[in-house]
Design a protein around this motif. Structure first.
Motif, mmCIF file in Angstrom:
data_model
loop_
_atom_site.group_PDB
_atom_site.id
_atom_site.type_symbol
_atom_site.label_atom_id
_atom_site.label_comp_id
_atom_site.label_asym_id
_atom_site.label_seq_id
_atom_site.Cartn_x
_atom_site.Cartn_y
_atom_site.Cartn_z
ATOM 1 N N ARG A 169 2.934 1.171 -6.301
ATOM 2 C CA ARG A 169 2.805 1.003 -4.857
ATOM 3 C C ARG A 169 2.447 -0.445 -4.497
ATOM 4 N NH1 ARG A 169 -1.844 4.178 -1.655
ATOM 5 N NH2 ARG A 169 -3.097 2.913 -3.046
ATOM 6 N N LYS A 200 3.295 16.552 -5.910
ATOM 7 C CA LYS A 200 2.096 16.166 -5.167
ATOM 8 C C LYS A 200 1.173 15.380 -6.083
ATOM 9 C CE LYS A 200 1.796 19.478 -1.502
ATOM 10 N NZ LYS A 200 0.988 20.395 -0.719
ATOM 11 N N ASP A 250 -3.071 9.731 -1.174
ATOM 12 C CA ASP A 250 -3.264 11.009 -0.489
ATOM 13 C C ASP A 250 -2.911 12.118 -1.461
ATOM 14 O OD1 ASP A 250 -4.108 10.844 2.183
ATOM 15 O OD2 ASP A 250 -2.238 9.830 2.677
ATOM 16 N N LEU A 251 -3.890 12.914 -1.833
ATOM 17 C CA LEU A 251 -3.659 13.915 -2.872
ATOM 18 C C LEU A 251 -2.678 15.001 -2.439
ATOM 19 C CD1 LEU A 251 -7.274 14.358 -4.278
ATOM 20 C CD2 LEU A 251 -5.431 12.897 -5.096
ATOM 21 N N ASP A 252 -2.659 15.311 -1.141
ATOM 22 C CA ASP A 252 -1.815 16.414 -0.673
ATOM 23 C C ASP A 252 -0.387 15.988 -0.367
ATOM 24 O OD1 ASP A 252 -3.706 18.506 -0.801
ATOM 25 O OD2 ASP A 252 -4.723 17.615 0.928
ATOM 26 N N LEU A 253 -0.121 14.702 -0.462
ATOM 27 C CA LEU A 253 1.241 14.226 -0.232
ATOM 28 C C LEU A 253 1.914 13.961 -1.572
ATOM 29 C CD1 LEU A 253 0.885 11.767 2.788
ATOM 30 C CD2 LEU A 253 1.040 14.241 2.779
ATOM 31 N N ALA A 300 6.217 1.507 4.784
ATOM 32 C CA ALA A 300 6.260 1.390 6.244
ATOM 33 C C ALA A 300 5.210 0.398 6.729
ATOM 34 C CB ALA A 300 6.045 2.752 6.888
ATOM 35 N N LEU A 301 4.025 0.469 6.149
ATOM 36 C CA LEU A 301 2.971 -0.457 6.559
ATOM 37 C C LEU A 301 3.338 -1.892 6.230
ATOM 38 C CD1 LEU A 301 -0.263 1.449 5.486
ATOM 39 C CD2 LEU A 301 0.565 1.045 7.801
ATOM 40 N N GLN A 349 6.119 10.394 -0.696
ATOM 41 C CA GLN A 349 5.530 10.267 0.646
ATOM 42 C C GLN A 349 4.450 9.185 0.669
ATOM 43 O OE1 GLN A 349 4.418 14.367 1.101
ATOM 44 N NE2 GLN A 349 6.229 14.873 2.305
ATOM 45 N N TYR A 384 4.830 5.683 2.896
ATOM 46 C CA TYR A 384 3.784 5.283 3.845
ATOM 47 C C TYR A 384 3.448 3.811 3.641
ATOM 48 C CZ TYR A 384 -1.023 5.054 5.713
ATOM 49 O OH TYR A 384 -2.170 4.699 6.373
ATOM 50 N N HIS A 385 3.240 3.443 2.390
ATOM 51 C CA HIS A 385 2.905 2.056 2.091
ATOM 52 C C HIS A 385 4.046 1.119 2.492
ATOM 53 C CE1 HIS A 385 0.964 -1.219 -0.109
ATOM 54 N NE2 HIS A 385 2.181 -1.546 -0.469
#
Lengths: 267, 254
Positions: free
Chosen positions: B157, B141, B98-101, B112-113, B105, B109-110
């Protein structure tokens, strides 16, 4: 695969949607400006042209801008649902949908989480709109602001599921204009969002029948009744049925065995 | 948890058997079979259009093979898909951040998944970012990072949950030569130090190291597989480039 894993996965998806939402201020602003223009400009021009008879759930004559508030709430969620479906198609090209799909959680669950997160964002937008409308003197009964929440959850889920379904079925959406022309405009105009259906019946019985079958009509009526502390079982039932149908088809569309993904080659 | 683990401990990191895949009537993969032993670096070598990305999509379970079986660390992809996915780290050809994160972050996200708890996730994120010299950029970012750095974040990641199999689909595409070399070396090291099995798809022969194993894919079929020395012998060639030409030409002429 424990319950903790499921829960963490859900929180992760929700957090990501919320962060993306907060970091795209233009999107939030656009989501609010659109219905506000309808409310403050279009409705002002139309109130003289259109007389509204007393129909449930209203107990008295109402000005036009009061009539269209539930329809505009529906529109916010319709746009949000389509936008997140567009972002899923876009995501899929960009690959981040794949990152989601290769997570060690069942695919239906991942899609359900994504849907829930999108609905959550659409409800934030809907309440922001209600607050601004209140500020301009367009008020609903106080209890209605609480009663509308479950209605918004249901309509948000239904419209989000439609978005999911489109994202799984449509090969490529070049731009938002395609969705505007073929999904958003027909759904919005062929519904009870802008005019009561009896008005529509007066001018065209044929269009009236289409409006009656449009799930968006029932989403709007669910919201309208809830906003006035009332309950429309028929509208709720149809919205719920549409939600179930759309979500099932979307899950089928994303199934690795028979899904649409394989037809799209590398996508 | 420990019982099924021990059962699969000695299993190959990836086992592909008799895999076929069709896009409509057009065959994309035919009778593809190979094994990646644990802790080895395997290059999936093939020209553009050979079927590498299709094969990756099948291993990543984006869709099912028309025929044949795939197993990751002993977990059949159809019968135990979630256990199989849990053992895999994947870096897709196209960027997926996600470029905006921020970097952090994106990684959280990863995590958490993958069901990782906060403490565990933060520790693993720090460790992997340090390994890839990206720790200082944790709060930036992704949009502000260059292509090479974004790739490093994606590999970090894919390693967060300590997979046994790392898949990379042409991960150096669009990168300049020094960055390309750095990433190739880095992943080779991973294999040695962490015992992770790697499947690295590429059409670039210079990304191969002498100790790698190779699966040569051309027009949807495996033309050769095994250690480099064996393939050279089989093709009666002195370089991989020569073997590559001979093996693909022979089949095309036949």
């Amino acid at each position: 695969m424990t319950a903790t894993h499921y829960f963490r996965g859900f929180l992760g998806i929700l957090t990501r949607e919320a962060l993306r939402f907060l970091q795209q201020r233009e999107r939030f602003l656009a989501a609010l400006v659109r219905p506000l223009i309808w409310l403050l400009v279009f409705a002002a021009g139309f109130r003289a042209a259109l007389g509204i008879a007393i129909i449930p759930p209203y107990e008295t004559y109402i000005p036009y801008e009061v009539y269209i508030v539930p329809g505009l709430l529906g529109m916010i969620q319709l746009f949000n649902g389509m936008q997140s479906s567009l972002s899923m198609v876009y995501d899929r090209e960009m690959g981040s949908m794949r990152t989601l799909l290769v997570s060690p959680l069942p695919r239906w669950y991942l899609l359900a989480c994504k849907l829930t997160a999108g609905t959550f964002v659409s409800i934030l937008q809907a309440y922001a709109f209600l607050a601004i409308a209140f500020f301009f003197g367009i008020e609903a009964p106080l209890l209605g602001y609480a009663a509308v929440l479950p209605a918004l959850v249901l309509s948000g889920l239904m419209l989000g599921a439609l978005g999911l379904l489109l994202s799984s079925a449509i090969r490529q959406l070049e731009n938002f204009a395609g969705i505007m022309n073929f999904v958003i405009f027909p759904m919005f105009f062929l519904s009870s969002a802008l005019y009561p259906l009896w008005k529509m019946r007066e001018s065209s019985p044929w269009l009236y029948e289409i409006c009656r079958f449009n799930p968006f009509t029932h989403a709007v009526e669910t919201i309208r009744f809830a906003l006035y502390g009332d309950f429309n079982p028929w509208a709720v039932a149809i919205t719920l049925g549409s939600f179930t149908l759309f979500l099932s088809l979307a899950v089928l569309g994303y199934d690795p065995a028979r899904g649409m993904m394989r037809r799209k080659g590398g996508a | 948890m420990s019982d099924p683990k021990s059962e699969t401990r000695n299993a190959a990191a990836l086992n592909v058997e008799g895999v076929r895949f069709h896009y409509g009537a057009k065959p994309a993969l035919q009778d593809v079979a190979f094994t990646i032993p644990a802790g080895t670096f395997t290059v999936l070598l093939g020209p553009n259009g050979a079927g590498k990305t299709t094969l990756f999509s099948l291993i990543a379970r984006l869709y099912h093979a028309t025929q044949g079986t795939l197993a990751v660390a002993g977990h059949d992809l159809r019968r135990a898909p979630l256990s199989a996915l849990a053992e895999m780290g994947i870096v897709f050809q196209q960027p997926t951040l996600d470029l905006d994160l921020s970097v952090l972050q994106n990684l959280r996200y990863h995590a958490a998944l993958r069901g990782m708890g906060k403490k565990d996730a933060l520790e693993r994120i720090d460790a992997e970012l340090r390994r890839f010299n990206m720790f200082e950029r944790k709060h930036e970012k992704v949009r502000t990072l260059n292509g090479g750095h974004r790739r490093r974040v994606e590999i970090a990641r894919a390693l967060l949950h300590q997979p046994r199999l790392l898949l990379l689909d042409e991960p150096t595409i669009g990168l300049d030569v020094p960055t390309r070399k750095a990433i190739v070396d880095h992943v080779h090291n991973l294999c040695k130090t962490d015992g992770i099995a790697v499947l690295w798809a590429t059409h670039l022969i210079d990304e191969i190291s002498p100790s790698d194993r190779i699966v040569l894919l051309d027009a949807g079929r495996v033309r050769a597989k095994g250690a480099i020395a064996d393939i050279l012998k089989e093709a009666d060639a002195t370089t991989i480039a020569e073997a590559f030409t001979k093996l693909t030409a022979k089949e095309n002429a036949a």
